[in-house]
Design a protein around this motif. Sequence first.
Motif, PDB file in Angstrom:
ATOM      1  N   GLY A 106      -3.264  94.197  23.750  1.00 55.90           N
ATOM      2  CA  GLY A 106      -3.004  93.402  22.558  1.00 55.90           C
ATOM      3  C   GLY A 106      -3.760  92.089  22.538  1.00 55.90           C
ATOM      4  O   GLY A 106      -4.228  91.640  21.481  1.00 55.90           O
ATOM      5  N   GLY A 109      -7.538  91.974  21.176  1.00 47.97           N
ATOM      6  CA  GLY A 109      -7.733  91.844  19.742  1.00 47.97           C
ATOM      7  C   GLY A 109      -7.450  90.455  19.220  1.00 47.97           C
ATOM      8  O   GLY A 109      -8.039  90.024  18.220  1.00 47.97           O
ATOM      9  N   CYS A 110      -6.569  89.720  19.897  1.00 48.33           N
ATOM     10  CA  CYS A 110      -6.232  88.364  19.466  1.00 48.33           C
ATOM     11  C   CYS A 110      -7.299  87.347  19.879  1.00 48.33           C
ATOM     12  O   CYS A 110      -7.584  86.412  19.133  1.00 48.33           O
ATOM     13  CB  CYS A 110      -4.887  87.949  20.060  1.00 48.33           C
ATOM     14  SG  CYS A 110      -3.469  88.831  19.390  1.00 48.33           S
ATOM     15  N   TYR A 228      -2.024  99.458  21.786  1.00 45.60           N
ATOM     16  CA  TYR A 228      -1.224  99.110  20.620  1.00 45.60           C
ATOM     17  C   TYR A 228      -1.743  99.771  19.345  1.00 45.60           C
ATOM     18  O   TYR A 228      -0.950 100.130  18.472  1.00 45.60           O
ATOM     19  CB  TYR A 228      -1.192  97.593  20.439  1.00 45.60           C
ATOM     20  CG  TYR A 228      -0.134  96.921  21.284  1.00 45.60           C
ATOM     21  CD1 TYR A 228       1.211  97.005  20.954  1.00 45.60           C
ATOM     22  CD2 TYR A 228      -0.490  96.200  22.421  1.00 45.60           C
ATOM     23  CE1 TYR A 228       2.181  96.407  21.732  1.00 45.60           C
ATOM     24  CE2 TYR A 228       0.480  95.582  23.215  1.00 45.60           C
ATOM     25  CZ  TYR A 228       1.808  95.692  22.866  1.00 45.60           C
ATOM     26  OH  TYR A 228       2.764  95.098  23.641  1.00 45.60           O
ATOM     27  N   GLN A 229      -3.065  99.919  19.222  1.00 45.89           N
ATOM     28  CA  GLN A 229      -3.587 100.541  18.007  1.00 45.89           C
ATOM     29  C   GLN A 229      -3.070 101.962  17.865  1.00 45.89           C
ATOM     30  O   GLN A 229      -2.704 102.405  16.765  1.00 45.89           O
ATOM     31  CB  GLN A 229      -5.120 100.519  18.022  1.00 45.89           C
ATOM     32  CG  GLN A 229      -5.731  99.130  17.944  1.00 45.89           C
ATOM     33  CD  GLN A 229      -5.450  98.421  16.631  1.00 45.89           C
ATOM     34  OE1 GLN A 229      -4.951  99.025  15.677  1.00 45.89           O
ATOM     35  NE2 GLN A 229      -5.752  97.138  16.555  1.00 45.89           N
ATOM     36  N   LEU A 248       1.643  89.094  18.879  1.00 48.08           N
ATOM     37  CA  LEU A 248       0.736  90.212  18.617  1.00 48.08           C
ATOM     38  C   LEU A 248       1.013  90.865  17.270  1.00 48.08           C
ATOM     39  O   LEU A 248       0.082  91.332  16.602  1.00 48.08           O
ATOM     40  CB  LEU A 248       0.869  91.273  19.717  1.00 48.08           C
ATOM     41  CG  LEU A 248       0.571  90.844  21.149  1.00 48.08           C
ATOM     42  CD1 LEU A 248       0.690  92.036  22.088  1.00 48.08           C
ATOM     43  CD2 LEU A 248      -0.823  90.229  21.251  1.00 48.08           C
ATOM     44  N   ARG A 251      -0.940  89.795  14.176  1.00 47.20           N
ATOM     45  CA  ARG A 251      -2.359  90.149  14.203  1.00 47.20           C
ATOM     46  C   ARG A 251      -2.597  91.642  14.010  1.00 47.20           C
ATOM     47  O   ARG A 251      -3.593  92.056  13.427  1.00 47.20           O
ATOM     48  CB  ARG A 251      -2.956  89.730  15.553  1.00 47.20           C
ATOM     49  CG  ARG A 251      -3.155  88.239  15.710  1.00 47.20           C
ATOM     50  CD  ARG A 251      -4.422  87.807  15.032  1.00 47.20           C
ATOM     51  NE  ARG A 251      -4.640  86.389  15.171  1.00 47.20           N
ATOM     52  CZ  ARG A 251      -5.725  85.772  14.687  1.00 47.20           C
ATOM     53  NH1 ARG A 251      -6.641  86.459  14.053  1.00 47.20           N
ATOM     54  NH2 ARG A 251      -5.864  84.480  14.832  1.00 47.20           N
ATOM     55  N   LEU A 252      -1.691  92.457  14.528  1.00 46.85           N
ATOM     56  CA  LEU A 252      -1.918  93.895  14.561  1.00 46.85           C
ATOM     57  C   LEU A 252      -1.304  94.641  13.387  1.00 46.85           C
ATOM     58  O   LEU A 252      -1.622  95.806  13.168  1.00 46.85           O
ATOM     59  CB  LEU A 252      -1.361  94.463  15.877  1.00 46.85           C
ATOM     60  CG  LEU A 252      -1.979  93.914  17.162  1.00 46.85           C
ATOM     61  CD1 LEU A 252      -1.266  94.492  18.382  1.00 46.85           C
ATOM     62  CD2 LEU A 252      -3.463  94.219  17.227  1.00 46.85           C
ATOM     63  N   ARG A 254      -0.382  96.283   9.892  1.00 48.94           N
ATOM     64  CA  ARG A 254      -1.203  96.885   8.848  1.00 48.94           C
ATOM     65  C   ARG A 254      -0.410  96.992   7.549  1.00 48.94           C
ATOM     66  O   ARG A 254       0.806  96.831   7.536  1.00 48.94           O
ATOM     67  CB  ARG A 254      -1.661  98.286   9.271  1.00 48.94           C
ATOM     68  CG  ARG A 254      -2.420  98.344  10.576  1.00 48.94           C
ATOM     69  CD  ARG A 254      -2.670  99.789  10.960  1.00 48.94           C
ATOM     70  NE  ARG A 254      -3.321  99.894  12.257  1.00 48.94           N
ATOM     71  CZ  ARG A 254      -3.538 101.057  12.867  1.00 48.94           C
ATOM     72  NH1 ARG A 254      -3.138 102.197  12.294  1.00 48.94           N
ATOM     73  NH2 ARG A 254      -4.137 101.099  14.044  1.00 48.94           N
TER      74      ARG A 254
END
Length: 308
Positions: A106, A109-110, A228-229, A248, A251-252, A254
């Motif tokens: 995670g 990506g941050c 996480y994706q 997280l 940011r993640l 959708r």
Amino acid sequence: MHVSRFDLNLFVVFDAIYTEGSLTRAAKVLNLTQPAVSHALGRLRDRLDDPLFVRQGSRMVPTARARAMVSPVRHALGGFQRCLSDEGGFDASEAERTFVLGLRDGLEGCLLPSLMAQLMEDAPGVRLQSLTISRKQMATELASGRLDLACDVMLALPESIEHVPVLSGPLVVMMREGHELADDMDLPSYLAAQHVLVSSRREGPGLEDFGLARQGYRRHIRLRCQHYQAAISTVQNTDLLLTLPATLAGRLSRKGMVIKSFPADLPGLEMHLYWHRDQSADPAHSWLRQKVLGLLKEQQEQLTVNSE
């Protein structure tokens, strides 16, 4: 063997090979030919009576002797570099160096998009490598110099490992829009649901499970995955729930996802930035550390604003 009879340039080559894991890449960093680097390594092997690096596929893997050497060698080279610098500074615009970061899924990506954007502009010769490091190996990796910085939960590590808190926030629960718990979720309904856990380990509970267990609760982990994706894509298409830090989730998340407060009184997750104290005075390491700390501070401030 007295140091006056030793070619100290061989240690510069040693450090480059250790960092790059390749004679070709080390030669490029040092602005030397590959035969010259290979010859220097041969001389160092002869003087130390150890192969130092063993080829495994396309990589040059350090021996036990090399791993034991790298921390004192880098400490010494850093001291020499500071002596040669007018102010002991670091010119990022001219630097040719690879930094290795220990980041879990995670956090990549941050942190990496913003950090790399800064490096592309300010430090064209600086490269980054992000790895997932076992928590049991973190202190060893930092001490050896194979790892420059790591970001993880609070860990019991030796005093030689410096650390500062960088991110903290509550746990939240992510689910798809239209989930039966999207409007109203309490602890019993949370525990009755099925969950996805993101972990690089083969088995064992998540950090939130330890807190639940202390209160006498247990949840049903239906899926265990590494990233996480993948977890979020699964949650988006099933009725599984994903519990993760709010740092997280924002940011993640959708489109089509719902984020709910965690339905139990558990302490939030606090992340720390770790490095070896031998690196504290190194200008290059200090430069990178301040970059990372600044970006993580921005992340924390954004989380605070969003939670108000």
